[in-house]
Design a protein around this motif. Structure first.
Motif, PDB file in Angstrom:
ATOM      1  N   ALA A 135     -13.772   5.843 -19.711  1.00  0.00           N
ATOM      2  CA  ALA A 135     -15.139   6.364 -19.603  1.00  0.00           C
ATOM      3  C   ALA A 135     -15.647   6.270 -18.170  1.00  0.00           C
ATOM      4  CB  ALA A 135     -16.066   5.599 -20.549  1.00  0.00           C
ATOM      5  N   ASP A 136     -15.412   5.149 -17.504  1.00  0.00           N
ATOM      6  CA  ASP A 136     -15.865   4.986 -16.124  1.00  0.00           C
ATOM      7  C   ASP A 136     -15.184   5.976 -15.191  1.00  0.00           C
ATOM      8  OD1 ASP A 136     -17.814   3.067 -16.310  1.00  0.00           O
ATOM      9  OD2 ASP A 136     -16.447   1.376 -16.057  1.00  0.00           O
ATOM     10  N   ARG A 137     -13.874   6.101 -15.305  1.00  0.00           N
ATOM     11  CA  ARG A 137     -13.153   7.008 -14.413  1.00  0.00           C
ATOM     12  C   ARG A 137     -13.609   8.450 -14.599  1.00  0.00           C
ATOM     13  NH1 ARG A 137      -8.403   7.728 -15.598  1.00  0.00           N
ATOM     14  NH2 ARG A 137      -8.161   6.548 -17.534  1.00  0.00           N
ATOM     15  N   HIS A 138     -13.833   8.844 -15.828  1.00  0.00           N
ATOM     16  CA  HIS A 138     -14.290  10.205 -16.086  1.00  0.00           C
ATOM     17  C   HIS A 138     -15.737  10.412 -15.629  1.00  0.00           C
ATOM     18  CE1 HIS A 138     -11.044  11.254 -19.316  1.00  0.00           C
ATOM     19  NE2 HIS A 138     -10.558  11.095 -18.112  1.00  0.00           N
ATOM     20  N   ALA A 139     -16.550   9.364 -15.742  1.00  0.00           N
ATOM     21  CA  ALA A 139     -17.928   9.482 -15.263  1.00  0.00           C
ATOM     22  C   ALA A 139     -17.952   9.786 -13.775  1.00  0.00           C
ATOM     23  CB  ALA A 139     -18.692   8.185 -15.544  1.00  0.00           C
ATOM     24  N   ALA A 140     -17.074   9.134 -13.010  1.00  0.00           N
ATOM     25  CA  ALA A 140     -17.020   9.388 -11.579  1.00  0.00           C
ATOM     26  C   ALA A 140     -16.430  10.764 -11.277  1.00  0.00           C
ATOM     27  CB  ALA A 140     -16.187   8.302 -10.893  1.00  0.00           C
ATOM     28  N   GLU A 141     -15.384  11.113 -12.003  1.00  0.00           N
ATOM     29  CA  GLU A 141     -14.687  12.370 -11.727  1.00  0.00           C
ATOM     30  C   GLU A 141     -15.540  13.588 -12.048  1.00  0.00           C
ATOM     31  OE1 GLU A 141     -10.449  14.566 -12.917  1.00  0.00           O
ATOM     32  OE2 GLU A 141     -10.915  12.536 -13.649  1.00  0.00           O
ATOM     33  N   TYR A 142     -16.312  13.528 -13.113  1.00  0.00           N
ATOM     34  CA  TYR A 142     -17.068  14.695 -13.576  1.00  0.00           C
ATOM     35  C   TYR A 142     -18.564  14.618 -13.232  1.00  0.00           C
ATOM     36  CZ  TYR A 142     -12.961  16.009 -16.305  1.00  0.00           C
ATOM     37  OH  TYR A 142     -11.694  16.379 -16.688  1.00  0.00           O
ATOM     38  N   SER A 157     -15.456   2.815  -8.518  1.00  0.00           N
ATOM     39  CA  SER A 157     -14.445   1.774  -8.294  1.00  0.00           C
ATOM     40  C   SER A 157     -13.278   1.935  -9.255  1.00  0.00           C
ATOM     41  CB  SER A 157     -15.067   0.389  -8.462  1.00  0.00           C
ATOM     42  OG  SER A 157     -16.085   0.171  -7.521  1.00  0.00           O
ATOM     43  N   ALA A 158     -13.580   2.191 -10.526  1.00  0.00           N
ATOM     44  CA  ALA A 158     -12.523   2.352 -11.521  1.00  0.00           C
ATOM     45  C   ALA A 158     -11.669   3.578 -11.207  1.00  0.00           C
ATOM     46  CB  ALA A 158     -13.125   2.474 -12.912  1.00  0.00           C
ATOM     47  N   HIS A 159     -12.310   4.654 -10.773  1.00  0.00           N
ATOM     48  CA  HIS A 159     -11.582   5.876 -10.424  1.00  0.00           C
ATOM     49  C   HIS A 159     -10.633   5.626  -9.261  1.00  0.00           C
ATOM     50  CE1 HIS A 159     -10.989   9.958  -8.745  1.00  0.00           C
ATOM     51  NE2 HIS A 159     -11.122  10.342 -10.006  1.00  0.00           N
ATOM     52  N   LEU A 160     -11.110   4.933  -8.246  1.00  0.00           N
ATOM     53  CA  LEU A 160     -10.274   4.626  -7.087  1.00  0.00           C
ATOM     54  C   LEU A 160      -9.151   3.675  -7.468  1.00  0.00           C
ATOM     55  CD1 LEU A 160      -9.532   4.585  -4.100  1.00  0.00           C
ATOM     56  CD2 LEU A 160     -11.375   2.910  -3.735  1.00  0.00           C
ATOM     57  N   LEU A 161      -9.472   2.634  -8.217  1.00  0.00           N
ATOM     58  CA  LEU A 161      -8.456   1.656  -8.593  1.00  0.00           C
ATOM     59  C   LEU A 161      -7.366   2.312  -9.446  1.00  0.00           C
ATOM     60  CD1 LEU A 161      -7.722  -1.317  -8.275  1.00  0.00           C
ATOM     61  CD2 LEU A 161      -9.003  -1.792 -10.367  1.00  0.00           C
ATOM     62  N   GLY A 162      -7.749   3.239 -10.305  1.00  0.00           N
ATOM     63  CA  GLY A 162      -6.748   3.950 -11.094  1.00  0.00           C
ATOM     64  C   GLY A 162      -5.797   4.749 -10.227  1.00  0.00           C
ATOM     65  N   GLN A 163      -6.321   5.440  -9.225  1.00  0.00           N
ATOM     66  CA  GLN A 163      -5.460   6.161  -8.296  1.00  0.00           C
ATOM     67  C   GLN A 163      -4.475   5.228  -7.605  1.00  0.00           C
ATOM     68  OE1 GLN A 163      -7.246   9.168  -5.556  1.00  0.00           O
ATOM     69  NE2 GLN A 163      -9.176   8.312  -6.307  1.00  0.00           N
ATOM     70  N   MET A 164      -5.007   4.102  -7.144  1.00  0.00           N
ATOM     71  CA  MET A 164      -4.188   3.156  -6.392  1.00  0.00           C
ATOM     72  C   MET A 164      -3.094   2.564  -7.272  1.00  0.00           C
ATOM     73  SD  MET A 164      -7.285   1.281  -4.317  1.00  0.00           S
ATOM     74  CE  MET A 164      -6.504   0.812  -2.772  1.00  0.00           C
ATOM     75  N   LEU A 165      -3.438   2.215  -8.504  1.00  0.00           N
ATOM     76  CA  LEU A 165      -2.455   1.645  -9.412  1.00  0.00           C
ATOM     77  C   LEU A 165      -1.356   2.656  -9.705  1.00  0.00           C
ATOM     78  CD1 LEU A 165      -1.688  -0.789 -11.183  1.00  0.00           C
ATOM     79  CD2 LEU A 165      -3.106   0.173 -12.996  1.00  0.00           C
ATOM     80  N   ASN A 166      -1.712   3.912  -9.889  1.00  0.00           N
ATOM     81  CA  ASN A 166      -0.712   4.947 -10.141  1.00  0.00           C
ATOM     82  C   ASN A 166       0.241   5.095  -8.962  1.00  0.00           C
ATOM     83  OD1 ASN A 166      -1.698   5.560 -12.676  1.00  0.00           O
ATOM     84  ND2 ASN A 166      -2.987   7.250 -11.956  1.00  0.00           N
ATOM     85  N   ARG A 167      -0.293   5.058  -7.750  1.00  0.00           N
ATOM     86  CA  ARG A 167       0.569   5.228  -6.585  1.00  0.00           C
ATOM     87  C   ARG A 167       1.460   4.009  -6.383  1.00  0.00           C
ATOM     88  NH1 ARG A 167      -1.816   7.030  -0.811  1.00  0.00           N
ATOM     89  NH2 ARG A 167      -2.656   8.721  -2.115  1.00  0.00           N
ATOM     90  N   VAL A 168       0.909   2.829  -6.612  1.00  0.00           N
ATOM     91  CA  VAL A 168       1.740   1.617  -6.530  1.00  0.00           C
ATOM     92  C   VAL A 168       2.879   1.714  -7.539  1.00  0.00           C
ATOM     93  CG1 VAL A 168       1.771  -0.859  -7.014  1.00  0.00           C
ATOM     94  CG2 VAL A 168      -0.025   0.106  -5.583  1.00  0.00           C
ATOM     95  N   GLY A 169       2.564   2.147  -8.761  1.00  0.00           N
ATOM     96  CA  GLY A 169       3.597   2.283  -9.775  1.00  0.00           C
ATOM     97  C   GLY A 169       4.661   3.298  -9.399  1.00  0.00           C
ATOM     98  N   SER A 170       4.251   4.411  -8.791  1.00  0.00           N
ATOM     99  CA  SER A 170       5.217   5.417  -8.358  1.00  0.00           C
ATOM    100  C   SER A 170       6.138   4.852  -7.287  1.00  0.00           C
ATOM    101  CB  SER A 170       4.493   6.654  -7.821  1.00  0.00           C
ATOM    102  OG  SER A 170       3.742   7.281  -8.831  1.00  0.00           O
ATOM    103  N   GLY A 171       5.568   4.058  -6.378  1.00  0.00           N
ATOM    104  CA  GLY A 171       6.376   3.439  -5.340  1.00  0.00           C
ATOM    105  C   GLY A 171       7.365   2.442  -5.906  1.00  0.00           C
ATOM    106  N   LEU A 172       6.952   1.678  -6.889  1.00  0.00           N
ATOM    107  CA  LEU A 172       7.846   0.710  -7.512  1.00  0.00           C
ATOM    108  C   LEU A 172       8.987   1.421  -8.239  1.00  0.00           C
ATOM    109  CD1 LEU A 172       5.196  -1.759  -8.951  1.00  0.00           C
ATOM    110  CD2 LEU A 172       6.674  -2.152  -6.981  1.00  0.00           C
ATOM    111  N   THR A 173       8.677   2.556  -8.880  1.00  0.00           N
ATOM    112  CA  THR A 173       9.705   3.318  -9.574  1.00  0.00           C
ATOM    113  C   THR A 173      10.735   3.850  -8.603  1.00  0.00           C
ATOM    114  OG1 THR A 173       8.161   3.943 -11.332  1.00  0.00           O
ATOM    115  CG2 THR A 173      10.149   5.298 -11.077  1.00  0.00           C
ATOM    116  N   ARG A 174      10.278   4.384  -7.467  1.00  0.00           N
ATOM    117  CA  ARG A 174      11.217   4.889  -6.453  1.00  0.00           C
ATOM    118  C   ARG A 174      12.075   3.770  -5.912  1.00  0.00           C
ATOM    119  NH1 ARG A 174       6.589   7.743  -4.847  1.00  0.00           N
ATOM    120  NH2 ARG A 174       6.236   6.267  -3.130  1.00  0.00           N
TER     121      ARG A 174
END
Length: 255
Positions: free
Chosen positions: A108-115, A233-250
């Motif tokens: 809900a928080d991430r979507h509130a910021a995005e939209y 904050s939640a929107h930004l943190l979600g982006q960051m977590l996704n990118r960290v995860g992508s880096g760990l996968t690589r």
């Protein structure tokens, strides 16, 4: 009556991770299973599940479909929580499972910021609140594993810690993340991520707004300044977590 031990056998050719997930769910969940568990126990293997990657995409989508809360999403949290605490599940998948729990809790928080100032046409406040509460209930058990967890999984746990802060867990984040701040300088994915976590843990709204403005100006997708700080904050943190995860996968794949 079919006993749970019979659940351990699976059809030939099933993705290995499906067998692991089925064993974990068989051992850890009692009573009626969440509806998403059917994918683990059905007698046939979908022809599109040619490897772990395709199966996992379908399995996680059954719980949170395209970042949209489904009526059964709150029930699926129990599956994710069971997988997140079992060492039979590979660390990279425990990271992904905890990241998905973060995504559910902050939907809900991430979507509130995005939209902002509008809302997503797929918003479902009642189920989103139920799903967030389900994640809240399981978070203490996940954080209790910090000392025994792999460093990569700790990064995902840190996000949950600031989503559901307590007087005990927030002060613990500074020493717990010290090794990451020492090894990963600012302007790196992990370095920026852990430093932003510590800003959020400090609970200073001014510092949080400043950090969000600085990071979204230089490296991350921004959101309207008028949106609530918690949502941004939640929107930004979600982006960051996704990118960290992508880096760990690589890194894990050797690419």
């Amino acid at each position: 009556m079919i006993t749970r031990t019979s659940d351990r056998s699976g059809p030939p050719g099933e993705p290995p991770i499906r067998r692991i997930f089925r064993d974990v769910v068989t051992d850890r969940l009692t009573g009626p299973r969440p509806p998403q568990a059917a994918m683990l126990f059905q007698a046939s293997v979908d022809p599109f599940w040619t490897d772990d990657r395709f199966f996992l995409a379908d399995f996680y989508s059954e719980i949170l479909h395209q970042d949209t809360c489904l009526p059964d999403t709150p029930d699926g949290v129990a599956l994710l929580a069971a997988l997140a605490i079992d060492d039979r599940v590979p660390p990279q998948q425990r990271f992904r499972v905890i990241s998905l729990l973060f995504g559910i809790a902050t939907l809900a928080d991430r979507h509130a910021a995005e939209y902002w100032p509008g809302t997503t046409p797929y918003a479902d406040p009642e189920n989103e609140n139920r799903a967030r509460e389900a994640v809240r209930r399981c978070t203490p058990g996940l954080l209790a594993r910090w000392a025994s967890e792999r460093p990569a999984v700790r990064l995902a746990l840190a996000a949950l810690a600031v989503v559901f802060p307590t007087a005990r867990t927030l002060p613990a984040l500074t020493p717990r993340l010290e090794v990451f701040t020492e090894q990963h300088p600012p302007c790196t994915d992990i370095g920026d991520y852990v430093r932003f976590i510590l800003v959020l843990a400090a609970g200073n709204d001014t510092r949080t707004r400043t950090a969000v403005a600085s990071l979204t100006t230089t490296a991350w997708e921004g959101t309207p300044r008028e949106a609530p700080p918690s949502a941004r904050s939640a929107h930004l943190l979600g982006q960051m977590l996704n990118r960290v995860g992508s880096g760990l996968t690589r890194s894990h794949s050797g690419k």
